[in-house]
Design a protein around this motif. Structure first.
Motif, PDB file in Angstrom:
ATOM      1  N   UNK A   1      19.550  -4.460  -6.855  1.00  0.00           N
ATOM      2  CA  UNK A   1      19.477  -3.622  -5.664  1.00  0.00           C
ATOM      3  C   UNK A   1      18.494  -2.489  -5.926  1.00  0.00           C
ATOM      4  N   UNK A   2      17.849  -2.047  -4.836  1.00  0.00           N
ATOM      5  CA  UNK A   2      16.884  -0.960  -4.946  1.00  0.00           C
ATOM      6  C   UNK A   2      17.050   0.014  -3.788  1.00  0.00           C
ATOM      7  N   UNK A   3      16.784   1.278  -4.072  1.00  0.00           N
ATOM      8  CA  UNK A   3      16.752   2.297  -3.026  1.00  0.00           C
ATOM      9  C   UNK A   3      15.304   2.532  -2.613  1.00  0.00           C
ATOM     10  N   UNK A   4      15.130   3.231  -1.516  1.00  0.00           N
ATOM     11  CA  UNK A   4      13.798   3.486  -0.980  1.00  0.00           C
ATOM     12  C   UNK A   4      13.353   4.903  -1.352  1.00  0.00           C
ATOM     13  N   UNK A   5      12.296   5.003  -2.122  1.00  0.00           N
ATOM     14  CA  UNK A   5      11.730   6.297  -2.487  1.00  0.00           C
ATOM     15  C   UNK A   5      10.716   6.738  -1.435  1.00  0.00           C
ATOM     16  N   UNK A   6       9.897   5.783  -0.988  1.00  0.00           N
ATOM     17  CA  UNK A   6       8.897   6.050   0.044  1.00  0.00           C
ATOM     18  C   UNK A   6       8.827   4.840   0.956  1.00  0.00           C
ATOM     19  N   UNK A   7       9.050   5.056   2.244  1.00  0.00           N
ATOM     20  CA  UNK A   7       9.069   3.962   3.202  1.00  0.00           C
ATOM     21  C   UNK A   7       7.669   3.416   3.452  1.00  0.00           C
TER      22      UNK A   7
ATOM     23  N   UNK B   1       0.799  -1.222   0.000  1.00  0.00           N
ATOM     24  CA  UNK B   1       0.000   0.000   0.000  1.00  0.00           C
ATOM     25  C   UNK B   1       0.836   1.278   0.000  1.00  0.00           C
ATOM     26  N   UNK B   2       2.092   1.217   0.447  1.00  0.00           N
ATOM     27  CA  UNK B   2       2.857   2.443   0.675  1.00  0.00           C
ATOM     28  C   UNK B   2       4.240   2.441   0.057  1.00  0.00           C
ATOM     29  N   UNK B   3       4.977   1.350   0.173  1.00  0.00           N
ATOM     30  CA  UNK B   3       6.387   1.317  -0.194  1.00  0.00           C
ATOM     31  C   UNK B   3       6.613   1.571  -1.679  1.00  0.00           C
ATOM     32  N   UNK B   4       7.566   2.431  -1.987  1.00  0.00           N
ATOM     33  CA  UNK B   4       8.005   2.663  -3.363  1.00  0.00           C
ATOM     34  C   UNK B   4       9.524   2.475  -3.410  1.00  0.00           C
ATOM     35  N   UNK B   5       9.969   1.619  -4.327  1.00  0.00           N
ATOM     36  CA  UNK B   5      11.378   1.300  -4.499  1.00  0.00           C
ATOM     37  C   UNK B   5      11.869   1.772  -5.855  1.00  0.00           C
ATOM     38  N   UNK B   6      13.168   2.009  -5.958  1.00  0.00           N
ATOM     39  CA  UNK B   6      13.770   2.400  -7.226  1.00  0.00           C
ATOM     40  C   UNK B   6      14.951   1.491  -7.553  1.00  0.00           C
ATOM     41  N   UNK B   7      14.935   0.912  -8.752  1.00  0.00           N
ATOM     42  CA  UNK B   7      15.991   0.002  -9.193  1.00  0.00           C
ATOM     43  C   UNK B   7      17.289   0.787  -9.393  1.00  0.00           C
ATOM     44  N   UNK B   8      18.384   0.330  -8.763  1.00  0.00           N
ATOM     45  CA  UNK B   8      19.634   1.082  -8.840  1.00  0.00           C
ATOM     46  C   UNK B   8      20.748   0.361  -9.594  1.00  0.00           C
ATOM     47  N   UNK B   9      20.965  -0.935  -9.320  1.00  0.00           N
ATOM     48  CA  UNK B   9      22.112  -1.631  -9.916  1.00  0.00           C
ATOM     49  C   UNK B   9      21.978  -3.136  -9.724  1.00  0.00           C
ATOM     50  N   UNK B  10      22.732  -3.917 -10.509  1.00  0.00           N
ATOM     51  CA  UNK B  10      22.745  -5.364 -10.308  1.00  0.00           C
ATOM     52  C   UNK B  10      23.634  -5.763  -9.141  1.00  0.00           C
ATOM     53  N   UNK B  11      23.417  -6.944  -8.638  1.00  0.00           N
ATOM     54  CA  UNK B  11      24.285  -7.512  -7.611  1.00  0.00           C
ATOM     55  C   UNK B  11      25.585  -7.981  -8.267  1.00  0.00           C
ATOM     56  N   UNK B  12      26.700  -7.760  -7.606  1.00  0.00           N
ATOM     57  CA  UNK B  12      27.987  -8.280  -8.048  1.00  0.00           C
ATOM     58  C   UNK B  12      28.341  -9.467  -7.166  1.00  0.00           C
TER      59      UNK B  12
END
Length: 214
Positions: A145-151, A107-118
């Motif tokens: 890997x993903x960063x957090x846009x909205x927790x 309902x809330x979380x938004x993630x952003x794709x950042x990079x592949x795993x090495x």
């Protein structure tokens, strides 16, 4: 619709022969809703902060389909968390995810794709597989890997929706395989969202190599 198969966090720190002495790669599914904030899943840790964690590597996602692929190679089930992932996802092409695309989860979380795993030596020691880093690299299924846009809180079964996708079209798989100059140029020219320092550096190196070889 794509969905979360499992949400995983560290079960226990394991002794490891690497320089840190322990590893937090032992991730296992948790029950019920779990908060995900700027630095990742609540209760999760990273033993080596130099190589893992941080805002651009807040969570690591892996696809059921890719886990099934490796199960066929390894000869046993790749259970959620075995590869150190925080999120196991179903119905989503993680390798084909575009750098910078955003996922709404629950309902809330938004993630952003950042990079592949090495893949690293710790990962190889975790599985006890000979030549694992090269084998994993060769299959081209790194996870993202993903960063957090909205927790927000998430739980197994939550739907996942790709809510935006940058026009440059450069994917996790492209970065993992090694950027071509044209791909690097598209990434660096893209107005938004911000690239991680690692991907930005890889793009610049790809252009430098191309210029030297011209």
């Amino acid at each position: 619709m794509p969905s979360l198969t499992a949400v995983c966090r560290v079960h226990a720190l394991l002794d490891d022969s690497g320089s840190v002495g322990v590893t937090a790669i032992d991730k296992r599914p948790v029950d019920g809703p779990v908060e995900v904030k700027r630095l990742g899943v609540r209760g999760d840790v990273q033993a080596s902060r130099a190589h893992h964690g941080g805002p651009d590597k807040a969570v690591y996602a892996y696809a059921d389909s890719d886990a099934e692929h490796f199960a066929g190679i390894l000869g046993y089930e790749v259970t959620p968390g075995l590869f150190g992932e925080n999120l196991r996802v179903d119905g989503l092409d993680v390798t084909g995810a575009v750098i910078g695309e955003r996922w709404a989860v629950g309902e809330t979380l938004v993630l952003q794709v950042t990079m592949p795993r090495t893949p690293c030596a710790t990962f190889a020691r975790r599985l006890g597989e000979s030549g694992w880093v090269k084998r994993f690299q060769a299959e081209g299924r790194p996870g993202a890997y993903l960063s957090i846009v909205k927790a927000g809180p998430i739980r197994a079964g939550d739907p996942i929706e790709v809510v935006s996708r940058p026009a440059h079209g450069v994917t996790i798989g492209d970065v993992f395989a090694g950027l071509e100059p044209e791909q690097a140029s598209k990434l660096l020219a893209s107005p938004a969202p911000r690239l991680s320092e690692i991907v930005h550096g890889l793009a610049e190196k790809a252009l430098t190599r191309a210029a030297v070889g011209a």
